[in-house]
Motif scaffolding. Structure first.
Motif, PDB file in Angstrom:
ATOM      1  N   GLN A   1      18.752 -26.875   0.207  1.00 12.34           N
ATOM      2  CA  GLN A   1      19.408 -25.580   0.027  1.00 12.34           C
ATOM      3  C   GLN A   1      19.431 -25.238  -1.465  1.00 12.34           C
ATOM      4  OE1 GLN A   1      23.116 -25.256   2.227  1.00 12.34           O
ATOM      5  NE2 GLN A   1      22.434 -26.800   3.701  1.00 12.34           N
ATOM      6  N   THR A   2      19.066 -24.012  -1.778  1.00  9.37           N
ATOM      7  CA  THR A   2      19.056 -23.588  -3.183  1.00  9.37           C
ATOM      8  C   THR A   2      19.873 -22.305  -3.335  1.00  9.37           C
ATOM      9  OG1 THR A   2      17.172 -22.068  -3.071  1.00  9.37           O
ATOM     10  CG2 THR A   2      16.665 -24.434  -3.283  1.00  9.37           C
ATOM     11  N   GLY A   3      20.039 -21.909  -4.569  1.00 10.47           N
ATOM     12  CA  GLY A   3      20.815 -20.703  -4.847  1.00 10.47           C
ATOM     13  C   GLY A   3      20.299 -19.479  -4.125  1.00 10.47           C
ATOM     14  N   ARG A   4      18.980 -19.434  -3.920  1.00  6.41           N
ATOM     15  CA  ARG A   4      18.492 -18.221  -3.261  1.00  6.41           C
ATOM     16  C   ARG A   4      18.212 -18.395  -1.778  1.00  6.41           C
ATOM     17  NH1 ARG A   4      12.812 -17.146  -6.583  1.00  6.41           N
ATOM     18  NH2 ARG A   4      11.835 -19.149  -6.164  1.00  6.41           N
ATOM     19  N   THR A   5      18.418 -19.583  -1.228  1.00  8.55           N
ATOM     20  CA  THR A   5      18.274 -19.688   0.230  1.00  8.55           C
ATOM     21  C   THR A   5      19.614 -19.757   0.952  1.00  8.55           C
ATOM     22  OG1 THR A   5      18.077 -22.119   0.264  1.00  8.55           O
ATOM     23  CG2 THR A   5      16.035 -20.846   0.023  1.00  8.55           C
ATOM     24  N   VAL A   6      20.712 -19.916   0.199  1.00  9.35           N
ATOM     25  CA  VAL A   6      22.036 -19.893   0.834  1.00  9.35           C
ATOM     26  C   VAL A   6      22.576 -18.474   0.746  1.00  9.35           C
ATOM     27  CG1 VAL A   6      24.391 -20.784   0.767  1.00  9.35           C
ATOM     28  CG2 VAL A   6      22.469 -22.311   0.282  1.00  9.35           C
ATOM     29  N   PRO A   7      22.746 -17.801   1.887  1.00  9.54           N
ATOM     30  CA  PRO A   7      23.187 -16.401   1.837  1.00  9.54           C
ATOM     31  C   PRO A   7      24.637 -16.287   1.395  1.00  9.54           C
ATOM     32  CG  PRO A   7      23.079 -17.160   4.123  1.00  9.54           C
ATOM     33  CD  PRO A   7      22.539 -18.277   3.269  1.00  9.54           C
ATOM     34  N   THR A   8      24.945 -15.133   0.814  1.00 14.64           N
ATOM     35  CA  THR A   8      26.333 -14.900   0.422  1.00 14.64           C
ATOM     36  C   THR A   8      27.193 -14.547   1.634  1.00 14.64           C
ATOM     37  OG1 THR A   8      25.654 -12.650  -0.113  1.00 14.64           O
ATOM     38  CG2 THR A   8      25.888 -14.173  -1.954  1.00 14.64           C
ATOM     39  N   ARG A   9      26.540 -14.039   2.683  1.00 17.57           N
ATOM     40  CA  ARG A   9      27.253 -13.603   3.880  1.00 17.57           C
ATOM     41  C   ARG A   9      26.711 -14.339   5.094  1.00 17.57           C
ATOM     42  NH1 ARG A   9      31.615 -10.727   3.490  1.00 17.57           N
ATOM     43  NH2 ARG A   9      31.149 -10.063   5.613  1.00 17.57           N
ATOM     44  N   SER A  10      27.551 -14.501   6.120  1.00 19.80           N
ATOM     45  CA  SER A  10      27.128 -15.060   7.410  1.00 19.80           C
ATOM     46  C   SER A  10      26.375 -16.377   7.250  1.00 19.80           C
ATOM     47  CB  SER A  10      26.249 -14.062   8.177  1.00 19.80           C
ATOM     48  OG  SER A  10      26.909 -12.840   8.327  1.00 19.80           O
ATOM     49  N   ARG A  11      26.958 -17.298   6.483  1.00 16.95           N
ATOM     50  CA  ARG A  11      26.291 -18.582   6.256  1.00 16.95           C
ATOM     51  C   ARG A  11      26.096 -19.361   7.546  1.00 16.95           C
ATOM     52  NH1 ARG A  11      28.213 -21.004   0.402  1.00 16.95           N
ATOM     53  NH2 ARG A  11      27.949 -19.034  -0.696  1.00 16.95           N
ATOM     54  N   ASP A  12      26.945 -19.105   8.536  1.00 17.13           N
ATOM     55  CA  ASP A  12      26.819 -19.817   9.806  1.00 17.13           C
ATOM     56  C   ASP A  12      25.547 -19.427  10.554  1.00 17.13           C
ATOM     57  OD1 ASP A  12      28.166 -17.300   9.839  1.00 17.13           O
ATOM     58  OD2 ASP A  12      28.580 -17.596  11.972  1.00 17.13           O
ATOM     59  N   ARG A  13      24.918 -18.315  10.143  1.00 22.80           N
ATOM     60  CA  ARG A  13      23.686 -17.906  10.804  1.00 22.80           C
ATOM     61  C   ARG A  13      22.453 -18.527  10.140  1.00 22.80           C
ATOM     62  NH1 ARG A  13      24.680 -11.400  11.802  1.00 22.80           N
ATOM     63  NH2 ARG A  13      26.505 -11.620  13.165  1.00 22.80           N
ATOM     64  N   ALA A  14      22.632 -19.245   9.045  1.00 23.26           N
ATOM     65  CA  ALA A  14      21.502 -19.808   8.314  1.00 23.26           C
ATOM     66  C   ALA A  14      21.198 -21.226   8.770  1.00 23.26           C
ATOM     67  CB  ALA A  14      21.797 -19.792   6.816  1.00 23.26           C
ATOM     68  N   SER A  15      19.926 -21.596   8.727  1.00 20.76           N
ATOM     69  CA  SER A  15      19.498 -22.948   9.063  1.00 20.76           C
ATOM     70  C   SER A  15      18.394 -23.372   8.112  1.00 20.76           C
ATOM     71  CB  SER A  15      18.988 -23.001  10.508  1.00 20.76           C
ATOM     72  OG  SER A  15      18.290 -24.210  10.744  1.00 20.76           O
ATOM     73  N   TYR A  16      18.398 -24.650   7.776  1.00 13.57           N
ATOM     74  CA  TYR A  16      17.365 -25.191   6.893  1.00 13.57           C
ATOM     75  C   TYR A  16      16.543 -26.233   7.634  1.00 13.57           C
ATOM     76  CZ  TYR A  16      20.561 -22.714   4.023  1.00 13.57           C
ATOM     77  OH  TYR A  16      21.360 -21.712   3.547  1.00 13.57           O
ATOM     78  N   ASP A  17      16.752 -26.310   8.939  1.00 11.92           N
ATOM     79  CA  ASP A  17      16.076 -27.310   9.775  1.00 11.92           C
ATOM     80  C   ASP A  17      14.579 -27.012   9.861  1.00 11.92           C
ATOM     81  OD1 ASP A  17      16.272 -29.487  11.920  1.00 11.92           O
ATOM     82  OD2 ASP A  17      15.286 -27.830  12.980  1.00 11.92           O
ATOM     83  N   ARG A  18      13.794 -28.038   9.570  1.00  8.09           N
ATOM     84  CA  ARG A  18      12.347 -27.875   9.517  1.00  8.09           C
ATOM     85  C   ARG A  18      11.777 -27.411  10.866  1.00  8.09           C
ATOM     86  NH1 ARG A  18       9.464 -30.159   5.236  1.00  8.09           N
ATOM     87  NH2 ARG A  18      11.343 -31.270   4.625  1.00  8.09           N
ATOM     88  N   GLY A  19      12.260 -28.018  11.944  1.00  9.95           N
ATOM     89  CA  GLY A  19      11.749 -27.651  13.268  1.00  9.95           C
ATOM     90  C   GLY A  19      12.076 -26.210  13.632  1.00  9.95           C
ATOM     91  N   THR A  20      13.277 -25.783  13.268  1.00 13.49           N
ATOM     92  CA  THR A  20      13.684 -24.392  13.522  1.00 13.49           C
ATOM     93  C   THR A  20      12.799 -23.424  12.751  1.00 13.49           C
ATOM     94  OG1 THR A  20      15.964 -25.115  13.866  1.00 13.49           O
ATOM     95  CG2 THR A  20      15.627 -22.782  13.350  1.00 13.49           C
ATOM     96  N   VAL A  21      12.577 -23.726  11.490  1.00 16.52           N
ATOM     97  CA  VAL A  21      11.737 -22.877  10.633  1.00 16.52           C
ATOM     98  C   VAL A  21      10.310 -22.818  11.191  1.00 16.52           C
ATOM     99  CG1 VAL A  21      10.626 -22.748   8.364  1.00 16.52           C
ATOM    100  CG2 VAL A  21      13.106 -23.137   8.532  1.00 16.52           C
ATOM    101  N   HIS A  22       9.748 -23.978  11.515  1.00 15.02           N
ATOM    102  CA  HIS A  22       8.371 -24.007  12.026  1.00 15.02           C
ATOM    103  C   HIS A  22       8.238 -23.204  13.315  1.00 15.02           C
ATOM    104  CE1 HIS A  22       7.086 -27.938   9.753  1.00 15.02           C
ATOM    105  NE2 HIS A  22       7.482 -26.979   8.952  1.00 15.02           N
ATOM    106  N   ALA A  23       9.215 -23.353  14.218  1.00 20.05           N
ATOM    107  CA  ALA A  23       9.124 -22.664  15.515  1.00 20.05           C
ATOM    108  C   ALA A  23       9.114 -21.144  15.321  1.00 20.05           C
ATOM    109  CB  ALA A  23      10.286 -23.087  16.416  1.00 20.05           C
TER     110      ALA A  23
END
Lengths: 230, 230
Positions: B18-40
């Motif tokens: 997670q970096t400064g520009r991949t962590v959203p300021t809003r609705s953080r619960d909607r974000a995922s950094y999981d490789r499998g999720t991203v690939h799918a």
């Protein structure tokens, strides 16, 4: 009719002006500046990709938009990054707003000539926060109606607290171009006898059967504006 | 099993940092950094919106992409602006590549809680021109197969002239996040008794009947990889 002596504008008088950044370096024949063409592409969608610059680097986020006349509106939480960066209302935020519809997958005999049929609009400009309460409310209603026409009249309007929590950005349609591709593959003549299927696989966005909320009163029927789309 | 004593990474060990520009300021619960999720999410699509900066202003263009392992590839004419700007292969082009799938329109009783179900991936990084001929050819085949799986083997491969006319950019998956929303509307408790229909209108991308090219030899049957999608 008097004979015209000057040069005619290339895409009709009802066109957006061509600028250095709206005239593509490639495939200029696919570009259009016609107002009606641009409006039709915008009106068919509701999702755009909004680009802006943060710390010198590009950021592209998906978001909803709506068109009212010659202005586009996007919205978000007053806490979201692009909305905060857009200031209130100056200096504004330099943005590029792009809308793309995919219409078909184009399969040519050669890998090289594979393509996609699409219609897109790219808008360059500076987005400003809307401060006028009436314009803000009108834009928010239009955002709901852009997604499901007729819906804003069939929902509870935003109250003062909700209006205060929502920021709306306005981007005027001034520096705009449309681009599109349609039709079948453009194979080279020497490839036409190759044994590969060639043609177009049409692509469209469709809606499934509406799924009522689990807590919906069973007495509430599906509204006509949804029944027509399912 | 030995007891773990340290703190676990927030989204599993197989996650992007997670970096400064991949962590959203809003609705953080909607974000995922999981490789499998991203690939799918990436593997389900083929159209991205590529953002870059030109003369200090953002530009967002729709283009095709493909994923091979931990790299994304986009391509274009060697004459196109972003491809030229990406240099050969340095210094590269700072980009933001975004892929979005719309899954449903969420209708709440209140206008404010209207939303869209979606899955998106945002990739930040520097794109570089691919100079290795084998990597370039592999990427171009993958670009065709990303749109229609199995198609690259059933078309004439690019020849030397076509390869020379095509530039391929590579963007490594390093600074990446996924974001999604699913489920029904989140109405406020005091709105649940309002007489408005609430729920989700599912949205999907569908394919129509394949349209053969006008000059296609009638003896060439629709290939199985297309028949399965129509």
């Amino acid at each position: 009719m008097p004979e015209t002596t000057g040069t005619l504008p290339p895409t009709g008088t009802d066109a957006y002006p061509q600028t250095g950044r709206t005239v593509p370096t490639r495939s200029r024949d696919r570009a259009s500046y016609d107002r009606g063409t641009v409006h039709a592409i915008l009106d068919e969608g509701y999702l755009c990709h909004l680009g802006f610059v943060r710390d010198g680097a590009p950021v592209v986020l998906p978001t909803l938009y709506t068109r009212i006349g010659e202005a586009l509106y996007v919205h978000g939480s007053t806490g979201s990054r692009p909305l905060r960066m857009a200031g209130e209302p100056d200096p504004g935020l330099a943005v590029c707003l792009t809308v793309t519809h995919v219409d078909g997958l184009v399969l040519a005999r050669s890998a090289f000539h594979h393509s996609v049929n699409y219609r897109s609009v790219v808008v360059h400009g500076t987005a400003h926060q809307v401060t006028d309460p009436q314009e803000k409310r009108t834009a928010l209603d239009a955002l709901v109606d852009q997604v499901v026409a007729g819906r804003s009249a069939d929902s509870r309007p935003a109250d003062a607290r909700e209006l205060a929590a929502t920021a709306v950005l306005r981007l005027d349609l001034a520096e705009v171009s449309a681009k599109s591709r349609a039709g079948g593959p453009n194979d080279d003549a020497e490839d036409l006898a190759l044994p590969h299927w060639a043609g177009v696989l049409p692509v469209s966005r469709t809606h499934g059967e509406p799924v009522p909320s689990a807590d919906l009163d069973a007495a509430i029927a599906l509204p006509p504006y949804l029944a027509a789309r399912a």
